[in-house]
Scaffold this motif. Structure first.
Motif, PDB file in Angstrom:
ATOM      1  N   LYS A  65     -14.715  -5.538  -0.485  1.00  0.00           N
ATOM      2  CA  LYS A  65     -14.125  -5.405   0.845  1.00  0.00           C
ATOM      3  C   LYS A  65     -13.819  -6.778   1.435  1.00  0.00           C
ATOM      4  CE  LYS A  65     -14.873  -2.027   3.485  1.00  0.00           C
ATOM      5  NZ  LYS A  65     -15.396  -1.092   4.511  1.00  0.00           N
ATOM      6  N   ALA A  66     -14.647  -7.768   1.122  1.00  0.00           N
ATOM      7  CA  ALA A  66     -14.384  -9.122   1.620  1.00  0.00           C
ATOM      8  C   ALA A  66     -13.131  -9.722   0.984  1.00  0.00           C
ATOM      9  CB  ALA A  66     -15.589 -10.016   1.333  1.00  0.00           C
ATOM     10  N   SER A  67     -12.776  -9.248  -0.203  1.00  0.00           N
ATOM     11  CA  SER A  67     -11.571  -9.751  -0.866  1.00  0.00           C
ATOM     12  C   SER A  67     -10.304  -9.083  -0.355  1.00  0.00           C
ATOM     13  CB  SER A  67     -11.689  -9.542  -2.377  1.00  0.00           C
ATOM     14  OG  SER A  67     -11.660  -8.156  -2.689  1.00  0.00           O
ATOM     15  N   GLY A  68     -10.455  -8.133   0.573  1.00  0.00           N
ATOM     16  CA  GLY A  68      -9.285  -7.500   1.175  1.00  0.00           C
ATOM     17  C   GLY A  68      -9.047  -6.067   0.753  1.00  0.00           C
ATOM     18  N   LEU A  69      -9.924  -5.487  -0.057  1.00  0.00           N
ATOM     19  CA  LEU A  69      -9.745  -4.109  -0.511  1.00  0.00           C
ATOM     20  C   LEU A  69     -10.200  -3.133   0.572  1.00  0.00           C
ATOM     21  CD1 LEU A  69     -11.040  -4.269  -4.204  1.00  0.00           C
ATOM     22  CD2 LEU A  69      -8.678  -4.321  -3.413  1.00  0.00           C
ATOM     23  N   SER A  70      -9.436  -2.079   0.748  1.00  0.00           N
ATOM     24  CA  SER A  70      -9.848  -1.014   1.657  1.00  0.00           C
ATOM     25  C   SER A  70     -10.816  -0.075   0.940  1.00  0.00           C
ATOM     26  CB  SER A  70      -8.626  -0.229   2.132  1.00  0.00           C
ATOM     27  OG  SER A  70      -8.045   0.473   1.042  1.00  0.00           O
ATOM     28  N   ALA A  71     -11.402   0.841   1.701  1.00  0.00           N
ATOM     29  CA  ALA A  71     -12.333   1.802   1.099  1.00  0.00           C
ATOM     30  C   ALA A  71     -11.619   2.672   0.068  1.00  0.00           C
ATOM     31  CB  ALA A  71     -12.967   2.664   2.186  1.00  0.00           C
ATOM     32  N   HIS A  72     -10.372   3.058   0.335  1.00  0.00           N
ATOM     33  CA  HIS A  72      -9.621   3.879  -0.617  1.00  0.00           C
ATOM     34  C   HIS A  72      -9.326   3.110  -1.900  1.00  0.00           C
ATOM     35  CE1 HIS A  72      -8.896   6.411   2.959  1.00  0.00           C
ATOM     36  NE2 HIS A  72      -8.718   7.389   2.082  1.00  0.00           N
ATOM     37  N   LEU A 106     -14.516  11.523  -3.349  1.00  0.00           N
ATOM     38  CA  LEU A 106     -14.271  11.425  -1.910  1.00  0.00           C
ATOM     39  C   LEU A 106     -15.472  11.909  -1.108  1.00  0.00           C
ATOM     40  CD1 LEU A 106     -12.181  10.767   0.292  1.00  0.00           C
ATOM     41  CD2 LEU A 106     -11.395  13.135   0.131  1.00  0.00           C
ATOM     42  N   LEU A 107     -16.087  13.014  -1.544  1.00  0.00           N
ATOM     43  CA  LEU A 107     -17.240  13.548  -0.820  1.00  0.00           C
ATOM     44  C   LEU A 107     -18.478  12.677  -1.001  1.00  0.00           C
ATOM     45  CD1 LEU A 107     -16.823  17.377  -1.542  1.00  0.00           C
ATOM     46  CD2 LEU A 107     -16.039  16.070   0.436  1.00  0.00           C
ATOM     47  N   GLY A 108     -18.603  12.046  -2.179  1.00  0.00           N
ATOM     48  CA  GLY A 108     -19.761  11.185  -2.414  1.00  0.00           C
ATOM     49  C   GLY A 108     -19.542   9.749  -1.997  1.00  0.00           C
ATOM     50  N   ALA A 109     -18.347   9.446  -1.458  1.00  0.00           N
ATOM     51  CA  ALA A 109     -18.018   8.053  -1.125  1.00  0.00           C
ATOM     52  C   ALA A 109     -18.891   7.491  -0.023  1.00  0.00           C
ATOM     53  CB  ALA A 109     -16.549   7.966  -0.710  1.00  0.00           C
ATOM     54  N   VAL A 110     -19.444   8.342   0.822  1.00  0.00           N
ATOM     55  CA  VAL A 110     -20.264   7.857   1.931  1.00  0.00           C
ATOM     56  C   VAL A 110     -21.471   7.080   1.430  1.00  0.00           C
ATOM     57  CG1 VAL A 110     -21.652   9.967   2.054  1.00  0.00           C
ATOM     58  CG2 VAL A 110     -21.328   8.578   4.106  1.00  0.00           C
ATOM     59  N   LEU A 115     -11.230  18.376   1.367  1.00  0.00           N
ATOM     60  CA  LEU A 115     -10.389  17.191   1.246  1.00  0.00           C
ATOM     61  C   LEU A 115     -10.193  16.549   2.617  1.00  0.00           C
ATOM     62  CD1 LEU A 115      -8.518  15.370  -0.476  1.00  0.00           C
ATOM     63  CD2 LEU A 115      -6.667  16.983   0.033  1.00  0.00           C
ATOM     64  N   LEU A 116      -9.946  17.381   3.621  1.00  0.00           N
ATOM     65  CA  LEU A 116      -9.790  16.869   4.986  1.00  0.00           C
ATOM     66  C   LEU A 116     -11.112  16.335   5.534  1.00  0.00           C
ATOM     67  CD1 LEU A 116      -7.457  19.626   6.497  1.00  0.00           C
ATOM     68  CD2 LEU A 116      -6.839  17.312   5.816  1.00  0.00           C
ATOM     69  N   ILE A 117     -12.198  17.041   5.249  1.00  0.00           N
ATOM     70  CA  ILE A 117     -13.508  16.579   5.713  1.00  0.00           C
ATOM     71  C   ILE A 117     -13.851  15.229   5.095  1.00  0.00           C
ATOM     72  CG2 ILE A 117     -15.997  17.039   5.627  1.00  0.00           C
ATOM     73  CD1 ILE A 117     -15.357  20.004   5.875  1.00  0.00           C
ATOM     74  N   GLY A 118     -13.657  15.109   3.779  1.00  0.00           N
ATOM     75  CA  GLY A 118     -13.959  13.854   3.105  1.00  0.00           C
ATOM     76  C   GLY A 118     -13.112  12.703   3.617  1.00  0.00           C
ATOM     77  N   GLU A 119     -11.806  12.944   3.816  1.00  0.00           N
ATOM     78  CA  GLU A 119     -10.921  11.906   4.341  1.00  0.00           C
ATOM     79  C   GLU A 119     -11.322  11.518   5.762  1.00  0.00           C
ATOM     80  OE1 GLU A 119      -8.558   9.939   3.427  1.00  0.00           O
ATOM     81  OE2 GLU A 119      -8.438  10.572   1.344  1.00  0.00           O
ATOM     82  N   VAL A 173     -14.332  11.702   7.183  1.00  0.00           N
ATOM     83  CA  VAL A 173     -15.573  10.913   7.149  1.00  0.00           C
ATOM     84  C   VAL A 173     -15.303   9.495   6.678  1.00  0.00           C
ATOM     85  CG1 VAL A 173     -17.829  10.695   6.032  1.00  0.00           C
ATOM     86  CG2 VAL A 173     -17.044  12.927   6.833  1.00  0.00           C
ATOM     87  N   LEU A 174     -14.473   9.359   5.626  1.00  0.00           N
ATOM     88  CA  LEU A 174     -14.198   8.029   5.076  1.00  0.00           C
ATOM     89  C   LEU A 174     -13.420   7.160   6.069  1.00  0.00           C
ATOM     90  CD1 LEU A 174     -14.491   6.269   2.545  1.00  0.00           C
ATOM     91  CD2 LEU A 174     -12.289   7.160   1.766  1.00  0.00           C
ATOM     92  N   ILE A 175     -12.405   7.747   6.702  1.00  0.00           N
ATOM     93  CA  ILE A 175     -11.588   6.968   7.634  1.00  0.00           C
ATOM     94  C   ILE A 175     -12.364   6.597   8.886  1.00  0.00           C
ATOM     95  CG2 ILE A 175      -9.550   7.103   9.141  1.00  0.00           C
ATOM     96  CD1 ILE A 175      -8.193   8.761   6.946  1.00  0.00           C
ATOM     97  N   ARG A 176     -13.118   7.568   9.413  1.00  0.00           N
ATOM     98  CA  ARG A 176     -13.869   7.307  10.652  1.00  0.00           C
ATOM     99  C   ARG A 176     -14.977   6.288  10.470  1.00  0.00           C
ATOM    100  NH1 ARG A 176     -12.540   9.088  15.723  1.00  0.00           N
ATOM    101  NH2 ARG A 176     -14.728   9.595  16.158  1.00  0.00           N
ATOM    102  N   THR A 177     -15.552   6.222   9.270  1.00  0.00           N
ATOM    103  CA  THR A 177     -16.705   5.330   9.069  1.00  0.00           C
ATOM    104  C   THR A 177     -16.348   4.021   8.403  1.00  0.00           C
ATOM    105  OG1 THR A 177     -17.188   6.410   6.952  1.00  0.00           O
ATOM    106  CG2 THR A 177     -18.314   7.275   8.911  1.00  0.00           C
TER     107      THR A 177
END
Length: 366
Positions: free
Chosen positions: A98-105, A295-299, A354-358, A360-364
């Motif tokens: 993430k410090a190198s500029g990569l997003s969570a996705h 996506l669901l386990g990404a948290v 899919l919507l729930i996982g997205e 959670v990932l975007i909000r956090t």
């Protein structure tokens, strides 16, 4: 780098290899343990048949193994996702990415790539291996682990109603007008429901209408006398091949193409097919559950790896993943008895999570 979905080639191969190895390791662990427990429960029934021994136990294991792999592969992808991301987080590799500029996705992109390949492999494996193993195993269980039927497309223990009478076949082979029965019994009943005559034969072929029983033997219940019938007899004129499809179409034991043909035949006969329609769609949506797991386990892969935060995130990821399987099974059950339309029953859980996982990932993380 934000415009590239994948990280660097080196990072992609590193994460993909790590993730794939963990999927295989977790899957083997689950399948081996469950296979041992399953054999403990079934070995007595297998060895009970005279002549069965170690070879039959190995045959059972070979037929059961594809079913276990297919059923628990999505769970393995979920657990492998959590293990992989927890390891990367604990080693501060996620922070470095993430410090190198990569997003969570982008961090998750190699995992999605492996999961997509897993979904494709799962679909092909289900169609080519699991359905055949399931059909053979169910036919073998129908004869109490005796001689394995020579044909894989067999429907065991078929009971059919012929007006007030009953027709039973130990096994039914083929489809349509080419359908034939093996070890057939036709039970003639009086208006009160009592059996008055039993006609038995080794084979029966469709005579349109009725079924022609070769080398039949008739048993009169009242006089307790049996006699051999000199000529073939045609019975069961009220029994049509489509009734066999309706009573014994097993979506788990049929490929997508063959199930489509069965559904078409049943629909043309004027019968309801919503249960089979839901299972047809689920043959497509089911393998895609592996694509959803990263996506669901990404948290579990983000946040601080101290003070128990990482453990809590891992639990949340597992809860989301297992909640998907619960909702998926519940929706499919609702579709089976008409509570949901077949398409909605098969696909709604996938898009919902899919919507729930997205979210959670975007909000956090985004």
């Amino acid at each position: 780098m934000q415009l590239d979905f994948m990280p660097s080639r080196t990072m992609t191969l590193y994460m993909a290899k790590m993730f794939a190895l963990r999927i295989v390791a977790v899957l083997l662990m689950l399948v081996i343990v469950l296979m041992m427990l399953d054999l403990l429960g079934e070995s007595g029934k297998i060895l009970e048949f005279p002549g069965n021994g170690q070879a039959q136990l190995l045959t059972y294991a070979g037929l059961r193994f594809p079913q276990l792999v297919s059923r628990f592969l999505p769970y393995s992808v979920l657990l492998a996702t959590i293990i992989t991301l927890m390891t990367l987080n604990q080693n501060s590799e996620v922070i470095a990415m993430k410090a190198s500029g990569l997003s969570a996705h982008q961090v998750l992109a190699p995992l999605f790539m492996v999961a997509a390949v897993t979904s494709l492999v799962t679909f092909g494996f289900n169609e080519r291996v699991v359905t055949r193993a399931t059909a053979t195993l169910k036919a073998w269980q129908a004869v109490d682990y005796g001689k394995i039927p020579g044909e894989s497309e067999v429907r065991p223990n078929v009971w059919l109603k012929d007006g007030d009478n009953i027709m039973f076949a130990k096994a039914v082979f083929g489809e349509g007008t080419a359908m034939r029965m093996q070890d057939v019994n036709w039970y003639q009943r009086d208006p009160s429901g009592m059996v008055t005559r039993i006609v038995s034969a080794k084979t029966a072929t469709f005579a349109n209408p009725g079924w022609k029983l070769e080398d039949a033997e008739s048993f009169d219940v009242q006089s307790a006398q049996s006699k051999k019938l000199a000529t073939p007899v045609i019975l069961g004129k009220g029994v049509m091949p489509v009734q066999v499809l309706i009573s014994k179409t097993d979506a788990d034991a049929e490929s997508l193409f063959r199930l489509s043909r069965s559904i078409s035949a049943i629909r043309e006969a004027g019968y309801r097919t919503s249960e089979l329609d839901a299972k047809w769609w689920h043959k497509l949506s089911g393998p895609l559950s592996a694509l959803l797991m990263p996506l669901l386990g990404a948290v579990a892969g983000f946040g601080l790896a101290r003070s128990g935060t990482l453990f809590v995130r891992a639990v949340i990821g597992m809860a989301l993943g297992f909640a998907y399987f619960v909702v998926d099974n519940a929706a499919l059950a609702m579709g089976n008895f008409g509570g949901y339309p077949p398409f909605l029953a098969a696909w709604a859980p996938f898009f919902l999570f899919l919507l729930i996982g997205e979210t959670v990932l975007i909000r956090t993380e985004e």
